[in-house]
Write a protein that holds these residues in place. Structure first.
Motif, PDB file in Angstrom:
ATOM      1  N   ARG A   1      34.648  53.342  37.291  1.00  0.00           N
ATOM      2  CA  ARG A   1      35.774  52.441  37.026  1.00  0.00           C
ATOM      3  C   ARG A   1      35.722  51.972  35.570  1.00  0.00           C
ATOM      4  NH1 ARG A   1      37.967  49.161  41.648  1.00  0.00           N
ATOM      5  NH2 ARG A   1      37.282  50.205  43.541  1.00  0.00           N
ATOM      6  N   GLU A   2      36.883  51.885  34.959  1.00  0.00           N
ATOM      7  CA  GLU A   2      36.967  51.513  33.550  1.00  0.00           C
ATOM      8  C   GLU A   2      37.003  49.996  33.382  1.00  0.00           C
ATOM      9  OE1 GLU A   2      39.719  52.307  29.599  1.00  0.00           O
ATOM     10  OE2 GLU A   2      40.243  53.273  31.482  1.00  0.00           O
ATOM     11  N   ILE A   3      36.199  49.500  32.449  1.00  0.00           N
ATOM     12  CA  ILE A   3      36.192  48.084  32.104  1.00  0.00           C
ATOM     13  C   ILE A   3      37.150  47.876  30.937  1.00  0.00           C
ATOM     14  CG2 ILE A   3      34.826  46.145  31.242  1.00  0.00           C
ATOM     15  CD1 ILE A   3      32.346  47.490  32.458  1.00  0.00           C
ATOM     16  N   VAL A   4      38.158  47.050  31.161  1.00  0.00           N
ATOM     17  CA  VAL A   4      39.128  46.735  30.124  1.00  0.00           C
ATOM     18  C   VAL A   4      38.745  45.430  29.430  1.00  0.00           C
ATOM     19  CG1 VAL A   4      41.572  46.283  29.656  1.00  0.00           C
ATOM     20  CG2 VAL A   4      40.929  47.896  31.434  1.00  0.00           C
ATOM     21  N   TRP A   5      38.157  44.519  30.200  1.00  0.00           N
ATOM     22  CA  TRP A   5      37.800  43.210  29.679  1.00  0.00           C
ATOM     23  C   TRP A   5      36.695  42.623  30.534  1.00  0.00           C
ATOM     24  CZ3 TRP A   5      38.681  41.468  25.115  1.00  0.00           C
ATOM     25  CH2 TRP A   5      38.480  40.113  24.821  1.00  0.00           C
ATOM     26  N   VAL A   6      35.935  41.716  29.953  1.00  0.00           N
ATOM     27  CA  VAL A   6      34.866  41.032  30.671  1.00  0.00           C
ATOM     28  C   VAL A   6      35.297  39.589  30.895  1.00  0.00           C
ATOM     29  CG1 VAL A   6      32.443  40.337  30.633  1.00  0.00           C
ATOM     30  CG2 VAL A   6      33.136  42.464  29.539  1.00  0.00           C
ATOM     31  N   THR A   7      35.166  39.121  32.138  1.00  0.00           N
ATOM     32  CA  THR A   7      35.554  37.759  32.482  1.00  0.00           C
ATOM     33  C   THR A   7      34.386  37.064  33.163  1.00  0.00           C
ATOM     34  OG1 THR A   7      37.846  38.441  32.798  1.00  0.00           O
ATOM     35  CG2 THR A   7      37.190  36.362  33.809  1.00  0.00           C
ATOM     36  N   VAL A   8      34.113  35.840  32.732  1.00  0.00           N
ATOM     37  CA  VAL A   8      33.069  35.035  33.354  1.00  0.00           C
ATOM     38  C   VAL A   8      33.748  33.890  34.088  1.00  0.00           C
ATOM     39  CG1 VAL A   8      31.047  33.582  32.967  1.00  0.00           C
ATOM     40  CG2 VAL A   8      31.409  35.602  31.537  1.00  0.00           C
ATOM     41  N   ILE A   9      33.483  33.808  35.392  1.00  0.00           N
ATOM     42  CA  ILE A   9      33.997  32.707  36.216  1.00  0.00           C
ATOM     43  C   ILE A   9      32.818  32.135  36.987  1.00  0.00           C
ATOM     44  CG2 ILE A   9      35.480  32.039  38.140  1.00  0.00           C
ATOM     45  CD1 ILE A   9      37.423  34.195  37.380  1.00  0.00           C
ATOM     46  N   GLU A  10      32.606  30.864  36.815  1.00  0.00           N
ATOM     47  CA  GLU A  10      31.498  30.197  37.502  1.00  0.00           C
ATOM     48  C   GLU A  10      31.840  29.973  38.974  1.00  0.00           C
ATOM     49  OE1 GLU A  10      27.612  28.707  37.096  1.00  0.00           O
ATOM     50  OE2 GLU A  10      28.851  29.613  35.552  1.00  0.00           O
ATOM     51  N   VAL A  11      32.994  29.379  39.222  1.00  0.00           N
ATOM     52  CA  VAL A  11      33.436  29.062  40.577  1.00  0.00           C
ATOM     53  C   VAL A  11      34.480  30.096  40.976  1.00  0.00           C
ATOM     54  CG1 VAL A  11      34.444  27.296  42.068  1.00  0.00           C
ATOM     55  CG2 VAL A  11      33.058  26.617  40.106  1.00  0.00           C
ATOM     56  N   LEU A  12      34.279  30.723  42.107  1.00  0.00           N
ATOM     57  CA  LEU A  12      35.127  31.855  42.501  1.00  0.00           C
ATOM     58  C   LEU A  12      36.434  31.458  43.188  1.00  0.00           C
ATOM     59  CD1 LEU A  12      32.292  34.226  43.704  1.00  0.00           C
ATOM     60  CD2 LEU A  12      33.696  34.453  41.654  1.00  0.00           C
ATOM     61  N   ASP A  13      36.911  30.258  42.954  1.00  0.00           N
ATOM     62  CA  ASP A  13      38.169  29.839  43.573  1.00  0.00           C
ATOM     63  C   ASP A  13      39.397  30.260  42.761  1.00  0.00           C
ATOM     64  OD1 ASP A  13      37.798  28.135  41.452  1.00  0.00           O
ATOM     65  OD2 ASP A  13      38.220  26.294  42.568  1.00  0.00           O
ATOM     66  N   GLN A  14      39.192  30.883  41.610  1.00  0.00           N
ATOM     67  CA  GLN A  14      40.306  31.282  40.754  1.00  0.00           C
ATOM     68  C   GLN A  14      40.447  32.810  40.660  1.00  0.00           C
ATOM     69  OE1 GLN A  14      42.507  29.050  39.255  1.00  0.00           O
ATOM     70  NE2 GLN A  14      41.455  27.633  40.608  1.00  0.00           N
ATOM     71  N   ILE A  15      39.962  33.529  41.653  1.00  0.00           N
ATOM     72  CA  ILE A  15      40.005  34.990  41.572  1.00  0.00           C
ATOM     73  C   ILE A  15      41.427  35.547  41.600  1.00  0.00           C
ATOM     74  CG2 ILE A  15      37.679  35.324  42.472  1.00  0.00           C
ATOM     75  CD1 ILE A  15      38.922  36.009  45.172  1.00  0.00           C
ATOM     76  N   HIS A  16      42.393  34.744  42.045  1.00  0.00           N
ATOM     77  CA  HIS A  16      43.782  35.210  42.061  1.00  0.00           C
ATOM     78  C   HIS A  16      44.321  35.425  40.635  1.00  0.00           C
ATOM     79  CE1 HIS A  16      44.152  30.842  41.656  1.00  0.00           C
ATOM     80  NE2 HIS A  16      45.331  31.071  41.101  1.00  0.00           N
TER      81      HIS A  16
END
Length: 171
Positions: free
Chosen positions: A28-43
């Motif tokens: 799978r291709e990585i377009v961008w890296v995202t760091v999220i501490e709390v997983l309530d914003q995955i939408h």
């Protein structure tokens, strides 16, 4: 082709990372890296993002454990890296099983790994790949422009394209 999850695993900053599941999805291709501490914003996540998290609160929300991977896979993310040792001592079996089911790469990160080093290294590699693609596109543009300006015809355009693509071309 851009940077794949498998490519990212070869970066020095990722040497301590361990693939736990979803090995069939490492391309799978990585377009961008995202760091999220709390997983309530995955939408808010988008296709191609590589999600890094400590999974704060994941153990407290059983529904999220069951919904997380199907949701991320449906959004077509590149993969998920969870740092253990802070909020999770180990990654739940159901997440590992879902990742294998969806061929969704799951990477375990040790507590000692710094997110900033990892995100910087992956982003740098993504940018370098994009620069290589731009340089290749410029090379194609220059070669084709030369042939066209010299009015050498469609057959010569086909020859140049065949050389650039390393494949037969017919017009």
């Amino acid at each position: 082709m851009g940077l794949t999850v498998n490519d990212a695993l070869t970066i020095d900053a990722m040497k301590q990372a361990k693939v736990l599941a979803g090995k069939n999805g490492l391309s799978r291709e990585i377009v961008w890296v995202t760091v999220i501490e709390v997983l309530d914003q995955i939408h808010l996540l988008q296709k191609g993002e590589f999600l890094i998290t400590t999974a704060f609160g994941l153990a407290d929300i059983p529904r999220l454990i069951d919904e997380l991977i199907p949701s991320l896979a449906q959004k077509n993310l590149a993969g998920l890296a969870i740092q253990t040792g802070y909020y999770l001592d180990e990654i739940p079996d159901s997440i590992i099983q879902h990742c294998d089911q969806y061929d969704f790469p799951l990477i375990e990160l040790p507590k000692s790994l710094k997110f900033s080093e990892m995100t910087m290294a992956i982003t740098k590699r993504i940018i370098n790949r994009q620069m290589e693609m731009l340089e290749y596109a410029r090379k194609i543009h220059d070669r084709l422009t030369e042939v066209i300006l010299q009015n050498r015809g469609l057959s010569q355009i086909a020859v140049v394209l065949a050389e650039l693509l390393d494949a037969p071309v017919r017009i």
